[in-house]
Structures are given as C-alpha cells and as structure tokens.
Design a protein around this motif. Structure first.
Motif, PDB file in Angstrom:
ATOM      1  N   PRO A  80       0.833  -1.206   0.000  1.00 37.27           N
ATOM      2  CA  PRO A  80       0.000   0.000   0.000  1.00 37.27           C
ATOM      3  C   PRO A  80       0.868   1.256   0.000  1.00 37.27           C
ATOM      4  CG  PRO A  80      -0.791  -1.591   1.618  1.00 37.27           C
ATOM      5  CD  PRO A  80       0.536  -2.093   1.135  1.00 37.27           C
ATOM      6  N   GLN A 134      -3.938  -7.051  -0.443  1.00 31.49           N
ATOM      7  CA  GLN A 134      -3.444  -6.719  -1.775  1.00 31.49           C
ATOM      8  C   GLN A 134      -2.803  -7.928  -2.452  1.00 31.49           C
ATOM      9  OE1 GLN A 134      -4.798  -4.334  -3.142  1.00 31.49           O
ATOM     10  NE2 GLN A 134      -3.476  -2.532  -3.169  1.00 31.49           N
ATOM     11  N   VAL A 383      -6.699   0.429  -0.812  1.00 30.04           N
ATOM     12  CA  VAL A 383      -7.490  -0.766  -1.109  1.00 30.04           C
ATOM     13  C   VAL A 383      -8.824  -0.313  -1.704  1.00 30.04           C
ATOM     14  CG1 VAL A 383      -8.594  -2.822  -0.144  1.00 30.04           C
ATOM     15  CG2 VAL A 383      -6.385  -2.060   0.746  1.00 30.04           C
ATOM     16  N   GLN A 408      -5.945  -4.514 -11.547  1.00 28.19           N
ATOM     17  CA  GLN A 408      -6.941  -5.247 -10.763  1.00 28.19           C
ATOM     18  C   GLN A 408      -8.311  -5.319 -11.435  1.00 28.19           C
ATOM     19  OE1 GLN A 408      -6.807  -3.336  -6.882  1.00 28.19           O
ATOM     20  NE2 GLN A 408      -5.012  -4.516  -6.277  1.00 28.19           N
TER      21      GLN A 408
END
Length: 437
Positions: A80, A134, A383, A408
């Motif tokens: 992160p 993650q 996130v 993602q």
C-alpha cells in the motif's frame, strides 16, 4: 468524467433535493456507470455468465483515465502507498511544487481529513492486513487477466519483459529491501542487479543509477486504450450495450435502482454497478454512503517510439514516475498531485517529468510528445471499494483502485460477478468493504 456530468457542488444539491420520479416496470438487468477498464471487465465477465449489461458513460468506452495510464499489469505491486516510504518523504516532496507529490495550497484544507486517514493507514498494526489483502487480490488479478486475454483474443497485446526499478544511491537501495522482503514472502520473484547486469537490462542509462531490481514477472500491455476497447469489443459481441449519457442522480431500494440521465430521462435497473472512477463517491453519497475517496491527478507525455530504445518498463521510484515502451509510443509519466477533480491541469508537472527522463536516459529525444492528465480514484488505505451499498442490495460499488485500476480490473470484474450472482467470493471481501470507513 465517466458517468456523471455535474460538479461536486451540484451533486450535493441534487442529493439534498426532492426524490425524482421512480417508474416501475421493465428496465435494464444490469447497469454499469463508468466506461473505464473496471466497468469494461465487469461487463465482459457478466455477459459471459449470460447476463444483460448496459454501460452508461458521458464520453465513451475507455476514453478517459483508463486510456492514458502507464500500461502496467503490476501484479507484484502489493505494498500500500502508506507503506512505500511516502509518509517519510512527504515533507521533502511537498516543498517541491513539481516533485513526486504535490498539493495545491488552496486545496490542503479540504484534503486534510483524507491525509489524516492516509497517515493512520500507515500504522504498523495495519501493515499485515493491508499487505495480505493486496497480495490476495493480485494473485486473483493475474489469473483472471490471463484467462480474459485468452478468451477475448487480446493475448498478443501482452508484453512479458519484466520491469527494472532503479536506485541512485546505496541508501536508496537499502531502503527498498524491506519491501522486497515482503514481496518475497508472497512468492514474487526478483533479482538485484548492478554494473554490467544493469546495463544489459537497459543500455544507455545514466551512470547516476548504481543498482536496480529486475522483476521478471512484471507485465505491460501494448497500449491501455487499445486493450480496453478490444476487451469491450469482445463483451459487445456477446450482447453488452453502451449508452453515451451522463448520470445526474441515482436512487435505489431493495427492488432495484433508478438513474436520472443528464437529459432528464430516467432508467430502471435490477442491479446497478458504480464504477465511475474519481466521481464514484459523489454517486455513493446520494445513496447514503460517505466514502473518503480523493483524486490523484497523474500526468504523462507520450513520445514517438523513436525517442529512445527502452527495453522494458523503467521505474524511478525515488522520483515517482515510470517510462513505458508502448506500441503507440514511449510514455513518460506518473507522480501524484492531490488536487481534486475541479482544478485545471498543471502541465508543468508533465514537463518536469520529461526533463528528468532526459537526465536519466541521455540521448532521449523529447520532441513530438502528447501531454495528458488523468484522475486516479484513491482511498487512504490504497485498497479499493468492492461490495454492496449499505442501504440497497441491488447496488454494488467497484472503485478506488488508485494506481492499480488496469492491474486489478479483471479480478474486480470476477468479484462483481460473484456478488451479483450470489456466489462465494474468490477472496475475502471484508478488506474491500464499502462500510470499513
């Protein structure tokens, strides 16, 4: 702007106004607000499951932020932002208006609550949870993208050349080691290089770079806009539809959702997916969810392919930007400007990145470039939000991916499909809950 055509102030007035008419009767099965890569992948996976899907976007398919990113499938980028040295470097970076991170002074009071949340997200107690979330998401993302590329016939757009992260000093290199150790725990391969090993991976580098880290599993795509449009063509061939329209207001109950378009007409949907990038939280607010999304404004310049022979994506982490060889040119971009969605672009930032690239790659030809700015939708813990709205089960959120929207997207599409179909999720959705704030 993907799905909405009003300013934040107009949005607040709309949200506070009287309810708009709620027609009942036949409507859409699934509506997605947002024609970026998240919406595209969600549509593709839902039509594969036999559902009827319509995307609404004011501009087009893959025409805004998803069109101009750095083209990376960054599956190894599991740390992160709050854990990547940003907190420590924040004071130094902020004194440089053209540095890796900038905040317009007039915007700082509005941004302060988000910065406090960001600082708290960097607490050691939250590190393992964020890292695990993650890492799990990235494992799913890689598997889902490889499958979708094959099914959509877009696998030739994939480039598997790895990435090279570069360091200008021993101190900078040593500071990176804890992050690489964390990646190693999750099976991410890499090797540190120097000297001839560095020169072999990228000839022509400035001698100021003394070491690097090569990640062989890092992937890029030929061009993110071309990929997004190609995946959409696959979805469209299976029945997905696109409507060019802005969305002014949304409302929902347990029976479905209603959208008011910019032209005043309304549409009904059994399910609504909000994937409108940096504007998503404005729509979520109309549904009663206050989600602390902020906008990272990213800049780049795409040069002609002949500008420099770059072998693979080069990552200049100490300066907050990357250089990516594309089918359509050489893209120099990155950095973060936390400035919201209303301020005009500051293209002095893209020019500053290009000047640095000239120093780092002696011989780079900076002429003939196209400047661009995009809006990365970012949450303080890095996130994304993936899950149902708090007051309406037919509404699902899919936004806040920050720098990792392309990476993602296919995983998010898989999770959205599982939520809509009532299936068991492929990963634990708790870390992605819209209610975690």
């Amino acid at each position: 702007m993907p799905g909405n055509s009003k300013s934040p102030e107009q949005e607040q007035r709309s949200a506070a106004g009287a309810p708009f008419p709620r027609e009942r009767g036949a409507g859409e099965d699934i509506v997605i607000i947002g024609g970026g890569i998240i919406g595209i992948c969600a549509a593709a996976l839902l039509v594969e499951a036999g559902r009827s899907v319509t995307i609404f976007d004011r501009t087009g398919i893959c025409e805004e932020t998803s069109s101009g990113n750095a083209a990376a499938f960054a599956f190894s980028d599991v740390l992160p932002l709050a854990h990547k040295g940003m907190i420590k470097n924040l004071p130094k970076w902020l004194v440089d208006p053209l540095g890796p991170l900038s905040i317009p002074p007039a915007y700082l009071p509005k941004l302060l609550p988000w910065l406090i949340r960001f600082w708290r997200a960097g607490a050691p107690a939250k590190y393992e949870a964020s890292l695990a979330a993650q890492a799990g998401m990235m494992k799913l993302a890689e598997a889902e993208w490889m499958g979708l590329l094959d099914r959509s016939g877009t696998r030739p757009m994939l480039r598997e050349d790895g990435s090279l992260e570069l360091y200008e000093s021993e101190a900078e290199f040593r500071a990176s080691l804890s992050g690489w150790a964390a990646r190693e725990r999750f099976g991410i391969g890499f090797r540190h290089v120097e000297g001839e090993g560095l020169a072999d991976l990228q000839p022509g580098l400035s001698p100021r770079f003394i070491k690097g880290t090569f990640v062989p599993g890092w992937k890029t795509v030929a061009d993110p806009k071309l990929l997004g449009k190609a995946v959409w063509a696959y979805a469209e061939a299976r029945g997905a539809r696109f409507v060019k329209a802005g969305i002014d207001r949304v409302a929902a109950d347990q029976g479905g959702a209603t959208l008011m378009l910019a032209d005043g007409t309304t549409k009904q949907a059994r399910h609504l997916i909000i994937a409108a990038g940096a504007w998503s939280h404005l729509l979520a607010r109309q549904l009663g969810d206050r989600i602390p999304l902020e906008t990272e404004r990213g800049y780049n310049t795409t040069l002609p392919k002949s500008a420099f022979d770059v072998k693979r994506q080069l990552i200049f982490s100490g300066h907050g930007f990357v250089v990516t060889p594309l089918e359509t040119g050489l893209r120099v971009g990155g950095a973060v400007e936390l400035g919201g969605i209303e301020r005009p672009p500051n293209f002095a930032r893209s020019k500053a990145l290009l000047q640095k690239a000239q120093k780092f790659l002696p011989g780079l030809d900076p002429s003939g470039g196209r400047e661009w700015m995009g809006y990365r939708p970012s949450l303080p813990d890095s996130v994304p939000v993936i899950g149902k709205a708090s007051g309406s089960r037919p509404v699902v959120y899919a936004f806040g991916h920050g720098h990792l929207g392309l990476t993602q997207a296919a995983a998010t599409g898989r999770l959205i499909r599982e939520i809509i179909l009532g299936q068991v999720a492929s990963v634990d959705l708790a870390p992605f809950s819209p209610q975690r704030f």
